[in-house]
Design an enzyme around this catalytic site. Structure first.
Site, PDB file in Angstrom:
ATOM      1  N   ASP A   8      13.948   5.078  12.923  1.00 30.96           N
ATOM      2  CA  ASP A   8      13.352   3.809  12.876  1.00 30.96           C
ATOM      3  C   ASP A   8      13.244   2.522  11.916  1.00 30.96           C
ATOM      4  OD1 ASP A   8      13.007   1.851  15.545  1.00 30.96           O
ATOM      5  OD2 ASP A   8      11.436   2.426  15.041  1.00 30.96           O
ATOM      6  N   TRP A  13      12.608  -3.797   8.527  1.00 31.51           N
ATOM      7  CA  TRP A  13      13.100  -3.288   7.196  1.00 31.51           C
ATOM      8  C   TRP A  13      14.159  -4.908   7.076  1.00 31.51           C
ATOM      9  CZ3 TRP A  13      17.793  -4.503   4.019  1.00 31.51           C
ATOM     10  CH2 TRP A  13      17.987  -3.642   3.513  1.00 31.51           C
ATOM     11  N   ARG A  21      19.056  -8.518  11.976  1.00 35.88           N
ATOM     12  CA  ARG A  21      19.395  -7.702  12.032  1.00 35.88           C
ATOM     13  C   ARG A  21      19.886  -6.387  11.390  1.00 35.88           C
ATOM     14  NH1 ARG A  21      14.337  -5.784  15.474  1.00 35.88           N
ATOM     15  NH2 ARG A  21      16.241  -4.374  15.880  1.00 35.88           N
ATOM     16  N   ASN A  56      19.090   1.483  24.256  1.00 38.01           N
ATOM     17  CA  ASN A  56      19.204  -0.113  23.103  1.00 38.01           C
ATOM     18  C   ASN A  56      20.531  -0.131  23.424  1.00 38.01           C
ATOM     19  OD1 ASN A  56      18.950   2.694  20.650  1.00 38.01           O
ATOM     20  ND2 ASN A  56      17.484   0.835  21.151  1.00 38.01           N
ATOM     21  N   ARG A 173       9.452  10.561  12.427  1.00 36.62           N
ATOM     22  CA  ARG A 173       9.817   9.438  13.206  1.00 36.62           C
ATOM     23  C   ARG A 173       9.627   8.329  11.909  1.00 36.62           C
ATOM     24  NH1 ARG A 173       9.880   6.234  18.593  1.00 36.62           N
ATOM     25  NH2 ARG A 173      10.354   3.984  17.953  1.00 36.62           N
TER      26      ARG A 173
HETATM   27  C1  IPE Z   1      14.369   4.815  18.998  1.00 38.73           C
HETATM   28  O1  IPE Z   1      13.694   3.921  18.440  1.00 38.73           O
HETATM   29  C2  IPE Z   1      15.738   4.910  19.186  1.00 38.73           C
HETATM   30  C3  IPE Z   1      16.499   4.701  18.079  1.00 38.73           C
HETATM   31  C4  IPE Z   1      15.968   5.584  15.811  1.00 38.73           C
HETATM   32  C5  IPE Z   1      18.250   5.571  17.844  1.00 38.73           C
HETATM   33  P1  IPE Z   1      13.758   2.018  18.827  1.00 38.73           P
HETATM   34  O2  IPE Z   1      13.673   1.420  18.358  1.00 38.73           O
HETATM   35  O3  IPE Z   1      14.803   1.993  20.463  1.00 38.73           O
HETATM   36  O4  IPE Z   1      12.968   3.176  20.148  1.00 38.73           O
HETATM   37  P2  IPE Z   1      11.269   1.930  20.854  1.00 38.73           P
HETATM   38  O5  IPE Z   1      11.953   0.522  21.923  1.00 38.73           O
HETATM   39  O6  IPE Z   1      10.577   1.364  19.665  1.00 38.73           O
HETATM   40  O7  IPE Z   1      10.518   2.590  21.466  1.00 38.73           O
HETATM   41  C1  IPE Z   2      16.380   1.399  14.820  1.00 41.38           C
HETATM   42  O1  IPE Z   2      15.436   0.512  14.116  1.00 41.38           O
HETATM   43  C2  IPE Z   2      18.112   1.974  15.012  1.00 41.38           C
HETATM   44  C3  IPE Z   2      18.748   1.615  16.410  1.00 41.38           C
HETATM   45  C4  IPE Z   2      17.764   1.697  17.165  1.00 41.38           C
HETATM   46  C5  IPE Z   2      20.075   1.715  16.525  1.00 41.38           C
HETATM   47  P1  IPE Z   2      15.788  -1.095  14.777  1.00 41.38           P
HETATM   48  O2  IPE Z   2      16.714  -1.370  15.025  1.00 41.38           O
HETATM   49  O3  IPE Z   2      14.495  -0.539  16.320  1.00 41.38           O
HETATM   50  O4  IPE Z   2      13.821  -1.823  14.128  1.00 41.38           O
HETATM   51  P2  IPE Z   2      12.842  -2.157  14.281  1.00 41.38           P
HETATM   52  O5  IPE Z   2      12.051  -0.784  15.421  1.00 41.38           O
HETATM   53  O6  IPE Z   2      13.156  -2.507  14.743  1.00 41.38           O
HETATM   54  O7  IPE Z   2      12.600  -2.263  12.823  1.00 41.38           O
HETATM   55 MG    MG Z   3      12.574   0.400  16.442  1.00 40.00          MG
END
Ligand code: IPE
Ligand code: IPE
Ligand code: MG
Length: 238
Positions: A8, A13, A21, A56, A173
């Site tokens: 995550d 980042w 993104r 997602n 995590r």
């Molecule tokens: C969890 O991250 C899923 C993956 C890393 C693939 P998310 O960013 O989707 O989780 P939440 O929404 O913060 O719980």
């Molecule tokens: C994890 O990074 C990747 C996936 C969930 C696919 P995020 O896209 O959730 O990144 P943040 O949490 O928004 O920083």
């Molecule tokens: Mg995330």
């Protein structure tokens, strides 16, 4: 040893760098190789990576499609690297909502690496532990009695896992959130949880080794009492 990682922090980042993104997801995909290699080097038996959760799908269509483009590319290069390192690949999660070409790519990667005897690399795509558990119960509802081993086998079948996964020993995590986000709820029953602020694209082999070192300092008791106190005391039930 089974290590699971919730990768995550890609979006944040990118935001810190004033990038879209999707640039974070590209950087995140690049970070995977070093961690897979480090895990294999440390003799990890199973590595489960959360790449795309069932939740997602709620993201904007453009982001979802960028993630799947990256995943397709990653599967192709990862398969080659897995063969070089004798790593067996398995994509876990639902397949009924994936495109035909991605399903074929997954099946190809799994077939090509099926003979590999090293680490098992499980990539979770369209994965939801709650969905898997409910689906497992649905498949088994006609059984009059149910062994735990049968339940675990059915859970593996629902997840498209090549075999039931051992329990997770260490769940990492990245990105700073402290939650499981529906990842491996059954398998993490006794996992040591390690939350780190570092966003996934910056999580490197050294950061992975720090997680392993922290795991080494934890005492796993599984409901028992600290090892130092068991000497001289006899165990009892009830
Ligand atoms: C969890 O991250 C899923 C993956 C890393 C693939 P998310 O960013 O989707 O989780 P939440 O929404 O913060 O719980
Ligand atoms: C994890 O990074 C990747 C996936 C969930 C696919 P995020 O896209 O959730 O990144 P943040 O949490 O928004 O920083
Ligand atoms: Mg995330």
């Amino acid at each position: 040893m089974h290590i699971a990682i919730i990768m995550d922090g890609n979006g944040r980042w990118a935001a810190q760098r004033h990038l879209p993104r999707t640039a974070g997801h590209r950087a995140g995909a690049k970070a995977v190789d070093a961690i897979v290699a480090a895990a294999a080097r440390h003799g990890v038996g199973t590595l489960s990576l959360y790449a795309f959760s069932a939740a997602n799908w709620n993201r904007p269509t453009a982001e979802v499609s960028a993630l799947f483009t990256l995943l397709r590319r990653h599967l192709l290069t990862q398969t080659r690297r897995c063969l070089e390192q004798s790593i067996r690949m398995n994509v876990i999660g639902r397949r009924d909502r994936l495109s035909t070409d991605l399903r074929q790519l997954i099946e190809h990667s799994e077939r090509a690496t099926a003979h590999c005897a090293g680490m098992c690399l499980r990539i979770a795509v369209d994965y939801s532990a709650q969905h898997s558990l409910v689906e497992t119960c649905r498949c088994l509802q006609s059984q009059s009695s149910l062994e735990r081993s049968r339940f675990v086998e059915q859970l593996a079948a629902v997840d498209h896992a090549t075999a039931p996964a051992p329990d997770v020993d260490l769940l990492i995590r990245t990105g700073g959130e402290q939650r499981l986000s529906d990842f491996l709820l059954w398998e993490c029953a006794y996992a040591e949880l390690y939350f780190v602020d570092c966003p996934w694209p910056d999580f490197d082999a050294q950061a992975f080794e720090e997680a392993l070192a922290e795991y080494g300092r934890r005492e796993r008791r599984f409901g028992g009492i600290p090892a130092a106190q068991t000497a001289g005391s006899s165990s009892s039930h009830g």
